[in-house]
Scaffold this active site. Sequence first.
Site, PDB file in Angstrom:
ATOM      1  N   SER A 222      13.192  69.640 -14.357  1.00  0.00           N
ATOM      2  CA  SER A 222      13.819  68.390 -14.601  1.00  0.00           C
ATOM      3  C   SER A 222      15.376  68.237 -14.510  1.00  0.00           C
ATOM      4  CB  SER A 222      13.139  67.648 -15.711  1.00  0.00           C
ATOM      5  OG  SER A 222      11.851  67.821 -15.950  1.00  0.00           O
ATOM      6  N   SER A 260       8.556  68.883 -12.116  1.00  0.00           N
ATOM      7  CA  SER A 260      10.104  68.410 -12.254  1.00  0.00           C
ATOM      8  C   SER A 260      10.271  67.029 -12.905  1.00  0.00           C
ATOM      9  CB  SER A 260      11.071  68.682 -11.314  1.00  0.00           C
ATOM     10  OG  SER A 260      12.439  68.316 -11.899  1.00  0.00           O
ATOM     11  N   ASP A 262      12.271  63.983 -12.846  1.00  0.00           N
ATOM     12  CA  ASP A 262      13.698  63.636 -12.209  1.00  0.00           C
ATOM     13  C   ASP A 262      13.961  62.081 -12.592  1.00  0.00           C
ATOM     14  OD1 ASP A 262      14.026  66.531 -11.322  1.00  0.00           O
ATOM     15  OD2 ASP A 262      13.082  65.957  -9.507  1.00  0.00           O
TER      16      ASP A 262
END
Length: 328
Positions: A222, A260, A262
């Site tokens: 992330s 992830s 984001d």
Amino acid sequence: MPPSQPPARARDLGVLIGTLPTGPLNAITDVPGVRVGQTTIDDGADLHTGVTAIVPADYRGLPAAVAVGNGYGKLVGSTQVDELGVIETPILLTGTLSVFRVADALLTWLLDRDPAATSLNPVVGETNDGFLSDIRRRPITPEHVVAALDSASADLPAEGCAGAGTGTCALGFKAGIGTASRRLSNGGVLGVLVQANFSGTLTVLGTPIPATEAVGEPGGNSCMIVVATDLPLDARQLGRVARRAVFAMGRVGSDFAPGSGDYAIAFSTTRSAAFDEGELRGVFQATTEAVEEALLNSLTAAHSVTGYQGHTRYAVPHHLVTAASTQL
């Protein structure tokens, strides 16, 4: 093991991103009224985590928007920001399993300051620092949160292994908190703060710098990006800015892994939204330049860390970054 090196900012190493001028501090705190406070937890062994607080001077009802690159994360309060186009609280960052404790402590801090409040929407983001920190211990206490909020200042925020970036890694190297800013020709300022913790191959001005000692860490993990500006943008325009902030991760080599989370949050300190759509080109440029530089600062300002279960992540060797800047 790479030799020890003092922390440095990318610009100090000869890496000049883009063409727009920076603010005086080259930081999110160049935006008038925006302050940052941090609490760092580092016991030298199993705990490397913390809290980073972005505190606008008058945060209630500021225009804001959220952009999601990958949604594999926990951004408390994001749906109301999407729905109403405003933030009601400071924006706090921390480690994944501490995000709910931080949100609760932020709520208590806010209620103490507004005895009449019956509904508040705390905004708290996270990245997973479990490679270097014992994330299951959830060591963040209300006192840590209050300390970050109450210490917020307009100074240059600590970068690298500080606050919510104490235990984060990116692109195969030790990373952390990074910040940068840009001044626009219309007099406005745009600043960025990142919590970098994602996978890919570090790329500096188009030159790849593969990590040769990054093993044992899962892909993803992330990135949180906070964009602040004093330009009079409305929530829709800020959404466009936030999306460009996520796009800018690709400039430093993010692989946007499926595991992830984001996220970018963009807000304006000006409530009277009246910005000419035709001038957004410069704002987009400022955003991508500042995010790229902030991400590089999060790496070059970090030091090598050995943490939980003996896991080690090394800082990027500065001579490689400098060498990349000379290959243009």
